[in-house]
Design a protein around this motif. Sequence first.
Motif, PDB file in Angstrom:
ATOM      1  N   LEU A  20       0.835  -1.200   0.000  1.00  0.00           N
ATOM      2  CA  LEU A  20       0.000   0.000   0.000  1.00  0.00           C
ATOM      3  C   LEU A  20       0.872   1.254   0.000  1.00  0.00           C
ATOM      4  N   ALA A  21       1.903   1.279   0.817  1.00  0.00           N
ATOM      5  CA  ALA A  21       2.797   2.441   0.868  1.00  0.00           C
ATOM      6  C   ALA A  21       3.524   2.636  -0.463  1.00  0.00           C
ATOM      7  N   VAL A  22       3.985   1.543  -1.062  1.00  0.00           N
ATOM      8  CA  VAL A  22       4.703   1.632  -2.341  1.00  0.00           C
ATOM      9  C   VAL A  22       3.767   2.116  -3.447  1.00  0.00           C
ATOM     10  N   VAL A  23       2.575   1.542  -3.526  1.00  0.00           N
ATOM     11  CA  VAL A  23       1.617   1.932  -4.562  1.00  0.00           C
ATOM     12  C   VAL A  23       1.198   3.392  -4.365  1.00  0.00           C
ATOM     13  N   ALA A  24       0.932   3.788  -3.128  1.00  0.00           N
ATOM     14  CA  ALA A  24       0.542   5.174  -2.859  1.00  0.00           C
ATOM     15  C   ALA A  24       1.643   6.141  -3.284  1.00  0.00           C
ATOM     16  N   HIS A  25       2.879   5.812  -2.973  1.00  0.00           N
ATOM     17  CA  HIS A  25       3.996   6.677  -3.366  1.00  0.00           C
ATOM     18  C   HIS A  25       4.076   6.796  -4.882  1.00  0.00           C
ATOM     19  N   GLN A  26       3.993   5.658  -5.572  1.00  0.00           N
ATOM     20  CA  GLN A  26       4.090   5.675  -7.031  1.00  0.00           C
ATOM     21  C   GLN A  26       2.928   6.442  -7.662  1.00  0.00           C
ATOM     22  N   ARG A  45      -7.273  14.326   9.749  1.00  0.00           N
ATOM     23  CA  ARG A  45      -7.806  15.680   9.561  1.00  0.00           C
ATOM     24  C   ARG A  45      -6.870  16.519   8.699  1.00  0.00           C
ATOM     25  N   GLY A  46      -7.446  17.373   7.874  1.00  0.00           N
ATOM     26  CA  GLY A  46      -6.678  18.358   7.139  1.00  0.00           C
ATOM     27  C   GLY A  46      -5.872  17.851   5.963  1.00  0.00           C
ATOM     28  N   LEU A  47      -6.095  16.633   5.534  1.00  0.00           N
ATOM     29  CA  LEU A  47      -5.345  16.108   4.393  1.00  0.00           C
ATOM     30  C   LEU A  47      -5.956  16.623   3.092  1.00  0.00           C
ATOM     31  N   PRO A  48      -5.135  16.957   2.103  1.00  0.00           N
ATOM     32  CA  PRO A  48      -5.654  17.423   0.815  1.00  0.00           C
ATOM     33  C   PRO A  48      -6.500  16.345   0.136  1.00  0.00           C
ATOM     34  N   LYS A  49      -7.542  16.788  -0.555  1.00  0.00           N
ATOM     35  CA  LYS A  49      -8.458  15.849  -1.212  1.00  0.00           C
ATOM     36  C   LYS A  49      -7.744  14.993  -2.254  1.00  0.00           C
ATOM     37  N   ASP A  50      -6.835  15.590  -3.018  1.00  0.00           N
ATOM     38  CA  ASP A  50      -6.145  14.793  -4.040  1.00  0.00           C
ATOM     39  C   ASP A  50      -5.308  13.688  -3.408  1.00  0.00           C
ATOM     40  N   TYR A  51      -4.764  13.944  -2.221  1.00  0.00           N
ATOM     41  CA  TYR A  51      -3.999  12.913  -1.519  1.00  0.00           C
ATOM     42  C   TYR A  51      -4.909  11.794  -1.023  1.00  0.00           C
ATOM     43  N   THR A  52      -6.060  12.138  -0.457  1.00  0.00           N
ATOM     44  CA  THR A  52      -6.960  11.088   0.039  1.00  0.00           C
ATOM     45  C   THR A  52      -7.509  10.250  -1.109  1.00  0.00           C
ATOM     46  N   GLU A  53      -7.703  10.860  -2.276  1.00  0.00           N
ATOM     47  CA  GLU A  53      -8.157  10.094  -3.438  1.00  0.00           C
ATOM     48  C   GLU A  53      -7.076   9.130  -3.925  1.00  0.00           C
ATOM     49  N   VAL A  54      -5.824   9.561  -3.901  1.00  0.00           N
ATOM     50  CA  VAL A  54      -4.722   8.665  -4.246  1.00  0.00           C
ATOM     51  C   VAL A  54      -4.687   7.502  -3.264  1.00  0.00           C
ATOM     52  N   MET A  55      -4.922   7.789  -1.995  1.00  0.00           N
ATOM     53  CA  MET A  55      -4.917   6.731  -0.990  1.00  0.00           C
ATOM     54  C   MET A  55      -6.045   5.728  -1.240  1.00  0.00           C
ATOM     55  N   LEU A  56      -7.203   6.192  -1.697  1.00  0.00           N
ATOM     56  CA  LEU A  56      -8.285   5.258  -2.036  1.00  0.00           C
ATOM     57  C   LEU A  56      -7.850   4.351  -3.180  1.00  0.00           C
ATOM     58  N   ASN A  57      -7.315   4.933  -4.226  1.00  0.00           N
ATOM     59  CA  ASN A  57      -6.879   4.124  -5.376  1.00  0.00           C
ATOM     60  C   ASN A  57      -5.794   3.137  -4.973  1.00  0.00           C
ATOM     61  N   ALA A  58      -4.844   3.593  -4.169  1.00  0.00           N
ATOM     62  CA  ALA A  58      -3.765   2.713  -3.720  1.00  0.00           C
ATOM     63  C   ALA A  58      -4.314   1.590  -2.843  1.00  0.00           C
ATOM     64  N   THR A  59      -5.260   1.909  -1.994  1.00  0.00           N
ATOM     65  CA  THR A  59      -5.874   0.897  -1.126  1.00  0.00           C
ATOM     66  C   THR A  59      -6.552  -0.181  -1.952  1.00  0.00           C
TER      67      THR A  59
END
Length: 99
Positions: A20-26, A45-59
């Motif tokens: 998950l960490a590797v995919v999220a970074h890439q 809290r306070g995380l940018p929306k584009d970052y949380t969306e990347v985390m969903l895709n990586a998850t």
Amino acid sequence: MTRERDDIRQGSSVRGAIDLAVVAHQLCVLEGVEAPVDEGINPPRGLPKDYTEVMLNATLVALSGRIHLDDTAVDTPESVLLEIWQEYFHLRPAIAEPG
């Protein structure tokens, strides 16, 4: 969180977390999203929306094949992971802090 749900028979391992960490970074690199490093941010809290969306895709990419649902579950691994993501990135930040 994948090890705490009743509808998941087998949660993700440490290797899943590493993936998950590797995919999220890439994905961050590919999409030009900077991971937040501000010490004033208290995740989730306070995380940018584009970052949380990347985390969903990586998850979804890293963990959908690593969790095994209970035989009686009617959901898919992807829908369960979406619920976990929503709980972490949307519900937890919405809860008022004590005091």
